[in-house]
Design a protein around this motif. Structure first.
Motif, PDB file in Angstrom:
ATOM      1  N   TYR A  28       0.808  -1.238   0.000  1.00  0.00           N
ATOM      2  CA  TYR A  28       0.000   0.000   0.000  1.00  0.00           C
ATOM      3  C   TYR A  28       0.831   1.273   0.000  1.00  0.00           C
ATOM      4  CZ  TYR A  28      -3.173  -3.612   1.833  1.00  0.00           C
ATOM      5  OH  TYR A  28      -3.865  -4.783   2.050  1.00  0.00           O
ATOM      6  N   PHE A  29       2.085   1.168  -0.454  1.00  0.00           N
ATOM      7  CA  PHE A  29       2.906   2.369  -0.578  1.00  0.00           C
ATOM      8  C   PHE A  29       2.633   3.017  -1.928  1.00  0.00           C
ATOM      9  CE2 PHE A  29       5.009   0.918   3.084  1.00  0.00           C
ATOM     10  CZ  PHE A  29       5.930   1.864   3.521  1.00  0.00           C
ATOM     11  N   SER A  30       2.315   4.300  -1.915  1.00  0.00           N
ATOM     12  CA  SER A  30       2.173   5.042  -3.159  1.00  0.00           C
ATOM     13  C   SER A  30       3.557   5.251  -3.769  1.00  0.00           C
ATOM     14  CB  SER A  30       1.518   6.399  -2.896  1.00  0.00           C
ATOM     15  OG  SER A  30       2.392   7.218  -2.130  1.00  0.00           O
ATOM     16  N   ARG A  31       3.567   5.670  -5.013  1.00  0.00           N
ATOM     17  CA  ARG A  31       4.841   5.934  -5.699  1.00  0.00           C
ATOM     18  C   ARG A  31       5.623   7.018  -4.938  1.00  0.00           C
ATOM     19  NH1 ARG A  31       5.986   9.893  -9.122  1.00  0.00           N
ATOM     20  NH2 ARG A  31       7.783   9.727 -10.503  1.00  0.00           N
ATOM     21  N   GLN A  32       4.910   8.068  -4.504  1.00  0.00           N
ATOM     22  CA  GLN A  32       5.566   9.165  -3.809  1.00  0.00           C
ATOM     23  C   GLN A  32       6.155   8.725  -2.476  1.00  0.00           C
ATOM     24  OE1 GLN A  32       6.126  11.385  -6.124  1.00  0.00           O
ATOM     25  NE2 GLN A  32       5.388  13.156  -4.989  1.00  0.00           N
ATOM     26  N   LYS A  33       5.387   7.958  -1.716  1.00  0.00           N
ATOM     27  CA  LYS A  33       5.878   7.561  -0.400  1.00  0.00           C
ATOM     28  C   LYS A  33       6.992   6.520  -0.494  1.00  0.00           C
ATOM     29  CE  LYS A  33       1.936   9.262   2.082  1.00  0.00           C
ATOM     30  NZ  LYS A  33       0.736   9.036   2.915  1.00  0.00           N
ATOM     31  N   THR A  34       6.993   5.760  -1.565  1.00  0.00           N
ATOM     32  CA  THR A  34       8.126   4.867  -1.834  1.00  0.00           C
ATOM     33  C   THR A  34       9.405   5.683  -2.012  1.00  0.00           C
ATOM     34  OG1 THR A  34       6.779   3.126  -2.831  1.00  0.00           O
ATOM     35  CG2 THR A  34       9.087   3.233  -3.511  1.00  0.00           C
ATOM     36  N   ILE A  35       9.306   6.763  -2.781  1.00  0.00           N
ATOM     37  CA  ILE A  35      10.455   7.651  -3.011  1.00  0.00           C
ATOM     38  C   ILE A  35      10.925   8.272  -1.695  1.00  0.00           C
ATOM     39  CG2 ILE A  35      11.170   9.837  -4.076  1.00  0.00           C
ATOM     40  CD1 ILE A  35       9.290   9.109  -6.440  1.00  0.00           C
ATOM     41  N   TYR A  36       9.962   8.738  -0.901  1.00  0.00           N
ATOM     42  CA  TYR A  36      10.308   9.414   0.358  1.00  0.00           C
ATOM     43  C   TYR A  36      11.039   8.478   1.320  1.00  0.00           C
ATOM     44  CZ  TYR A  36       6.654  12.748  -1.176  1.00  0.00           C
ATOM     45  OH  TYR A  36       5.875  13.634  -1.876  1.00  0.00           O
ATOM     46  N   VAL A  37      10.475   7.292   1.516  1.00  0.00           N
ATOM     47  CA  VAL A  37      11.052   6.382   2.507  1.00  0.00           C
ATOM     48  C   VAL A  37      12.386   5.822   2.015  1.00  0.00           C
ATOM     49  CG1 VAL A  37      10.693   4.303   3.886  1.00  0.00           C
ATOM     50  CG2 VAL A  37       8.784   5.850   3.482  1.00  0.00           C
ATOM     51  N   ARG A  38      12.532   5.617   0.719  1.00  0.00           N
ATOM     52  CA  ARG A  38      13.829   5.180   0.195  1.00  0.00           C
ATOM     53  C   ARG A  38      14.899   6.241   0.458  1.00  0.00           C
ATOM     54  NH1 ARG A  38      11.840   2.432  -5.455  1.00  0.00           N
ATOM     55  NH2 ARG A  38      11.617   0.298  -4.665  1.00  0.00           N
ATOM     56  N   ASP A  39      14.533   7.503   0.268  1.00  0.00           N
ATOM     57  CA  ASP A  39      15.502   8.571   0.515  1.00  0.00           C
ATOM     58  C   ASP A  39      15.881   8.615   1.994  1.00  0.00           C
ATOM     59  OD1 ASP A  39      17.066  10.813  -0.434  1.00  0.00           O
ATOM     60  OD2 ASP A  39      15.668  12.113   0.622  1.00  0.00           O
ATOM     61  N   LEU A  40      14.893   8.458   2.871  1.00  0.00           N
ATOM     62  CA  LEU A  40      15.163   8.400   4.309  1.00  0.00           C
ATOM     63  C   LEU A  40      16.091   7.238   4.640  1.00  0.00           C
ATOM     64  CD1 LEU A  40      14.594   9.162   7.305  1.00  0.00           C
ATOM     65  CD2 LEU A  40      12.565   7.673   7.156  1.00  0.00           C
ATOM     66  N   ALA A  41      15.787   6.059   4.108  1.00  0.00           N
ATOM     67  CA  ALA A  41      16.590   4.868   4.382  1.00  0.00           C
ATOM     68  C   ALA A  41      18.029   5.042   3.898  1.00  0.00           C
ATOM     69  CB  ALA A  41      15.954   3.650   3.714  1.00  0.00           C
ATOM     70  N   GLN A  42      18.186   5.578   2.701  1.00  0.00           N
ATOM     71  CA  GLN A  42      19.527   5.761   2.145  1.00  0.00           C
ATOM     72  C   GLN A  42      20.347   6.751   2.964  1.00  0.00           C
ATOM     73  OE1 GLN A  42      18.303   6.776  -1.811  1.00  0.00           O
ATOM     74  NE2 GLN A  42      18.246   4.641  -2.517  1.00  0.00           N
ATOM     75  N   LYS A  43      19.704   7.824   3.428  1.00  0.00           N
ATOM     76  CA  LYS A  43      20.436   8.837   4.206  1.00  0.00           C
ATOM     77  C   LYS A  43      20.849   8.294   5.570  1.00  0.00           C
ATOM     78  CE  LYS A  43      19.193  13.229   2.073  1.00  0.00           C
ATOM     79  NZ  LYS A  43      18.728  12.787   0.774  1.00  0.00           N
ATOM     80  N   ILE A  44      20.033   7.421   6.149  1.00  0.00           N
ATOM     81  CA  ILE A  44      20.412   6.812   7.422  1.00  0.00           C
ATOM     82  C   ILE A  44      21.582   5.842   7.211  1.00  0.00           C
ATOM     83  CG2 ILE A  44      19.659   5.178   9.205  1.00  0.00           C
ATOM     84  CD1 ILE A  44      16.909   6.511   9.097  1.00  0.00           C
ATOM     85  N   ILE A  45      21.511   5.050   6.154  1.00  0.00           N
ATOM     86  CA  ILE A  45      22.563   4.071   5.886  1.00  0.00           C
ATOM     87  C   ILE A  45      23.904   4.745   5.574  1.00  0.00           C
ATOM     88  CG2 ILE A  45      23.342   2.354   4.198  1.00  0.00           C
ATOM     89  CD1 ILE A  45      20.473   1.287   4.156  1.00  0.00           C
ATOM     90  N   ASN A  46      23.858   5.836   4.792  1.00  0.00           N
ATOM     91  CA  ASN A  46      25.131   6.472   4.423  1.00  0.00           C
ATOM     92  C   ASN A  46      25.636   7.473   5.472  1.00  0.00           C
ATOM     93  OD1 ASN A  46      23.830   8.965   3.999  1.00  0.00           O
ATOM     94  ND2 ASN A  46      23.571   8.623   1.803  1.00  0.00           N
ATOM     95  N   GLY A  47      24.903   7.574   6.576  1.00  0.00           N
ATOM     96  CA  GLY A  47      25.376   8.405   7.671  1.00  0.00           C
ATOM     97  C   GLY A  47      25.013   9.874   7.584  1.00  0.00           C
ATOM     98  N   ALA A  48      24.217  10.249   6.579  1.00  0.00           N
ATOM     99  CA  ALA A  48      23.812  11.649   6.451  1.00  0.00           C
ATOM    100  C   ALA A  48      22.798  12.043   7.526  1.00  0.00           C
ATOM    101  CB  ALA A  48      23.225  11.901   5.065  1.00  0.00           C
ATOM    102  N   LEU A  49      22.132  11.039   8.093  1.00  0.00           N
ATOM    103  CA  LEU A  49      21.145  11.297   9.143  1.00  0.00           C
ATOM    104  C   LEU A  49      21.301  10.271  10.255  1.00  0.00           C
ATOM    105  CD1 LEU A  49      18.542  13.005   9.876  1.00  0.00           C
ATOM    106  CD2 LEU A  49      17.244  11.063   8.988  1.00  0.00           C
ATOM    107  N   SER A  50      21.345  10.746  11.493  1.00  0.00           N
ATOM    108  CA  SER A  50      21.406   9.866  12.656  1.00  0.00           C
ATOM    109  C   SER A  50      20.246  10.215  13.581  1.00  0.00           C
ATOM    110  CB  SER A  50      22.733  10.039  13.405  1.00  0.00           C
ATOM    111  OG  SER A  50      22.658   9.446  14.695  1.00  0.00           O
ATOM    112  N   LEU A  51      19.338   9.264  13.788  1.00  0.00           N
ATOM    113  CA  LEU A  51      18.184   9.534  14.638  1.00  0.00           C
ATOM    114  C   LEU A  51      18.601   9.719  16.096  1.00  0.00           C
ATOM    115  CD1 LEU A  51      15.484   7.120  13.140  1.00  0.00           C
ATOM    116  CD2 LEU A  51      15.988   9.502  12.565  1.00  0.00           C
ATOM    117  N   SER A  52      19.584   8.979  16.554  1.00  0.00           N
ATOM    118  CA  SER A  52      20.038   9.139  17.937  1.00  0.00           C
ATOM    119  C   SER A  52      20.663  10.517  18.145  1.00  0.00           C
ATOM    120  CB  SER A  52      21.028   8.039  18.309  1.00  0.00           C
ATOM    121  OG  SER A  52      22.143   8.054  17.440  1.00  0.00           O
ATOM    122  N   ALA A  53      21.374  11.016  17.138  1.00  0.00           N
ATOM    123  CA  ALA A  53      21.970  12.353  17.238  1.00  0.00           C
ATOM    124  C   ALA A  53      20.896  13.434  17.207  1.00  0.00           C
ATOM    125  CB  ALA A  53      22.976  12.563  16.115  1.00  0.00           C
TER     126      ALA A  53
END
Length: 210
Positions: free
Chosen positions: A91-116
């Motif tokens: 049930y992911f729309s095309r837009q929300k697929t794009i959004y969550v992928r970008d979030l996931a990639q930024k967390i993996i590559n270290g651009a975003l840290s939720l604990s920080a």
């Protein structure tokens, strides 16, 4: 230092607001304390908030549960393994697929840290999160309120909050955002707690009307 609330001071702060505003006191008198709505500071929680953008809470939860059934623990690595068709089936729309992928990639590559993020002031958190595709002020506000429990957040983009204020304060339907923000100033520096009461009011009133 960032002011936050927790279970230990939640009722105390609600009581403080009720003393200051008879309308908020009326919510408490009629419906009691609002639930302590809270979500952990995780990738899954941010995904959940993104899914809630401009759809019903039930629809967002259905998508989240479908994703959980598909991959188990919802983490960036597992999410990025799913293709477009698999996410559409969750049930992911095309837009929300794009959004969550970008979030996931930024967390993996270290651009975003939720604990920080949890250690930063609200404005700094807002800047970092709005660098993610599809994350705007409403998403940040909900994250700050539900997950990090910042005390003074007022999500002016939240329809339930807006409608609750209009109803509670007997404002016209076409009341401007500036008028609502001016009213919210009386609840500083605990506007998030006022928002919890407003959501409580909105949800309970809908039950009554149904």
């Amino acid at each position: 230092m960032v002011k936050v609330f927790d279970l230990n001071n939640y009722h105390q702060l609600c009581d403080l607001l009720a003393e200051q505003d008879p309308d908020l006191a009326g919510i408490m008198n009629r419906y009691g304390y609002p639930p302590f709505w809270s979500r952990p500071n995780t990738f899954e929680s941010l995904v959940h908030i993104i899914l809630e953008q401009q759809v019903s809470l039930a629809s967002a939860l259905a998508a989240l549960n479908k994703l959980k059934a598909k991959i188990g623990e919802i983490n960036p690595e597992s999410f990025l393994q799913l293709n477009d068709e698999e996410l559409k089936a969750c049930y992911f729309s095309r837009q929300k697929t794009i959004y969550v992928r970008d979030l996931a990639q930024k967390i993996i590559n270290g651009a975003l840290s939720l604990s920080a993020l949890a250690l930063l002031p609200a404005n700094d958190i807002r800047i970092q999160l709005k660098n993610i595709k599809g994350i705007g002020d409403w998403t940040v506000d909900i994250y700050l309120a539900f997950t990090l429990h910042h005390c003074d957040i007022f999500p002016i983009g939240d329809l339930a909050v807006v409608n609750a204020v209009k109803s509670l304060k007997k404002l016209p339907k076409d009341a401007k955002k500036e008028d609502l923000l001016e009213i919210s100033n009386i609840w500083k520096p605990y506007r998030t707690l006022a928002v919890m009461l407003l959501w409580h009011f909105y949800l309970e009133e809908r039950k009554v009307k149904i």
